[in-house]
Scaffold this active site. Structure first.
Site, PDB file in Angstrom:
ATOM      1  N   ARG A  79       0.859  -1.181   0.000  1.00  0.00           N
ATOM      2  CA  ARG A  79       0.000   0.000   0.000  1.00  0.00           C
ATOM      3  C   ARG A  79       0.893   1.229   0.000  1.00  0.00           C
ATOM      4  O   ARG A  79       1.923   1.259   0.698  1.00  0.00           O
ATOM      5  CB  ARG A  79      -0.916   0.033   1.225  1.00  0.00           C
ATOM      6  CG  ARG A  79      -2.084  -0.946   1.179  1.00  0.00           C
ATOM      7  CD  ARG A  79      -3.122  -0.590   0.096  1.00  0.00           C
ATOM      8  NE  ARG A  79      -4.256  -1.511   0.072  1.00  0.00           N
ATOM      9  CZ  ARG A  79      -4.318  -2.631  -0.659  1.00  0.00           C
ATOM     10  NH1 ARG A  79      -3.301  -2.978  -1.432  1.00  0.00           N
ATOM     11  NH2 ARG A  79      -5.405  -3.381  -0.632  1.00  0.00           N
TER      12      ARG A  79
ATOM     13  N   GLU B 246      -4.359   7.241  -5.254  1.00  0.00           N
ATOM     14  CA  GLU B 246      -4.520   6.513  -6.513  1.00  0.00           C
ATOM     15  C   GLU B 246      -5.823   6.927  -7.179  1.00  0.00           C
ATOM     16  O   GLU B 246      -6.841   6.976  -6.499  1.00  0.00           O
ATOM     17  CB  GLU B 246      -4.503   5.003  -6.243  1.00  0.00           C
ATOM     18  CG  GLU B 246      -3.163   4.550  -5.673  1.00  0.00           C
ATOM     19  CD  GLU B 246      -3.083   3.051  -5.399  1.00  0.00           C
ATOM     20  OE1 GLU B 246      -4.034   2.328  -5.743  1.00  0.00           O
ATOM     21  OE2 GLU B 246      -2.069   2.607  -4.846  1.00  0.00           O
TER      22      GLU B 246
ATOM     23  N   HIS C  20      -1.242  -0.008  -9.908  1.00  0.00           N
ATOM     24  CA  HIS C  20      -1.857  -0.980  -8.986  1.00  0.00           C
ATOM     25  C   HIS C  20      -2.337  -2.232  -9.736  1.00  0.00           C
ATOM     26  O   HIS C  20      -3.533  -2.517  -9.794  1.00  0.00           O
ATOM     27  CB  HIS C  20      -3.011  -0.343  -8.196  1.00  0.00           C
ATOM     28  CG  HIS C  20      -3.258  -1.025  -6.871  1.00  0.00           C
ATOM     29  ND1 HIS C  20      -3.601  -0.362  -5.731  1.00  0.00           N
ATOM     30  CD2 HIS C  20      -3.211  -2.338  -6.529  1.00  0.00           C
ATOM     31  CE1 HIS C  20      -3.762  -1.227  -4.732  1.00  0.00           C
ATOM     32  NE2 HIS C  20      -3.525  -2.425  -5.196  1.00  0.00           N
TER      33      HIS C  20
HETATM   34  C1  GLV Z   1      -4.810  -5.349  -3.846  1.00  0.00           C
HETATM   35  O1  GLV Z   1      -4.132  -4.394  -3.648  1.00  0.00           O
HETATM   36  C2  GLV Z   1      -5.343  -6.188  -2.836  1.00  0.00           C
HETATM   37  O2  GLV Z   1      -5.208  -5.879  -1.645  1.00  0.00           O
HETATM   38  O3  GLV Z   1      -5.946  -7.198  -3.195  1.00  0.00           O
END
Ligand code: GLV
Ligand code: GLV
Length: 327
Positions: A238, A267, A286
């Site tokens: 994160r 984001e 991401h």
């Molecule tokens: C993606 O970032 C997740 O946590 O699945």
């Protein structure tokens, strides 16, 4: 019999959506952007179940408006978008999608590690902009991944999957984790070290911890300055685990060699983010779990979790089991 009401905040893969048919009455936010807050609050207020993504903030305000809500099924393994304590206090089950995305996320961490070390994106841009005029002994030299020291921060399932890949690259594996991972130590030769040693010795540090009060801002000016000047930082966990301003200084002033990032503070990352101007920083939007098969598995698991909670069965991935155990 009236069916439970479900709100789905983003259309997910059909393999998941079709499991909802006949089991619940559902509505989906159909746009390619996160559902607006006011709309989310309105829909959630009338719902028995929510299927949410990491773009949705499920906080105490929202939960307080949803007297009938029984379950929030998150289409992600991370659940820092959800106030789990508030959900638990209100008896709302929270579920997530672990395991099914472990391999894909480990793969993307490795992709960023190799791409950063071997200057993949720089090379691609160099070629396409017409700068490649001849083979050169010194053209775009990078760092070796093979044989290097890998530091893994957070030795959960994803961290361990990264370690398994690292074995194939003859890497020395160090890790930081609250508890020892004896199997990884035995099978992969991984060694648990203090954070200071991880920082000081690693050629690559890959972050695989959840975002929490403990990990927010963990990679800051002081810790980044403790890394090797030749080291790379890889973040697929994160964004807020890394202080982005400090990372910009680290990568532009040569405290470290560079970074590979799949996640950001905000984001989508704003285009005026200074990190985006640096050649030694590789960025992707991401994509950790973004493979066809993984997303289909996540869709099925998220829906199965949701249905189980609504139908009085135990979901296979519950974040706050105390809600079920207390019933
Ligand atoms: C993606 O970032 C997740 O946590 O699945
Ligand atoms: C976390 O590391 C997971 O894959 O569940």
């Amino acid at each position: 019999m009236t069916l439970p009401k479900v709100y789905v905040t983003r259309r997910i893969q059909d393999s998941g959506m079709k499991l909802l048919d006949g089991r619940v009455e559902y509505e989906v936010w159909e746009e390619d952007r996160p559902v607006e807050r006011s709309e989310l609050l309105r829909k959630a207020a009338a719902a028995d179940g929510l299927l949410a993504t990491l773009s949705d903030r499920i906080d105490d305000e929202l939960l307080s408006l949803c007297p009938g809500l029984k379950v929030v099924s998150n289409y992600a393994v991370g659940y820092d978008n959800i106030d789990v304590r508030a959900a638990t206090d209100r008896g709302v089950v929270v579920t997530n999608t672990p395991d099914v995305l472990t391999a894909a996320t480990a793969d993307i961490a490795f992709t960023l590690m190799l791409a950063s070390a071997r200057r993949l994106v720089e090379g691609n841009e160099f070629l396409r902009s017409g700068e490649w005029v001849t083979w050169q002994p010194n053209l775009l030299l990078g760092a070796d991944v093979s044989g290097a020291v890998l530091g893994i921060y957070g030795m959960g399932k994803i961290g361990q999957a990264v370690a398994r890949r690292a074995r194939g690259f003859d890497m020395e594996i160090l890790y930081v984790n609250r508890s020892p991972r004896e199997e990884a130590e035995r099978e992969l030769g991984a060694r648990r070290v203090a954070f200071e040693e991880l920082l000081a010795r690693s050629d690559f540090i890959s972050i695989h911890c959840p975002l929490s009060d403990e990990t927010r801002g963990l990679f800051n000016e002081s810790t980044l300055r403790s890394m090797k000047k030749t080291a790379y930082l890889i973040n697929t966990s994160r964004g807020p685990v890394v202080d982005q301003r400090a990372l910009y200084r680290a990568c532009s002033e040569g405290w470290i060699a560079g970074a590979g990032l799949d996640v950001f503070d905000i984001e989508p990352v704003p285009l005026d983010e200074p990190l985006l101007t640096l050649k030694n920083v590789t960025t992707i939007p991401h994509l950790g779990s973004a493979t066809v098969r993984t997303r289909e598995s996540m869709a099925r698991l998220a829906v199965e979790n949701l249905l189980a909670a609504l139908e009085g069965r135990r979901p296979s991935a519950v974040v706050n089991p105390e809600v079920l155990d207390g019933r």
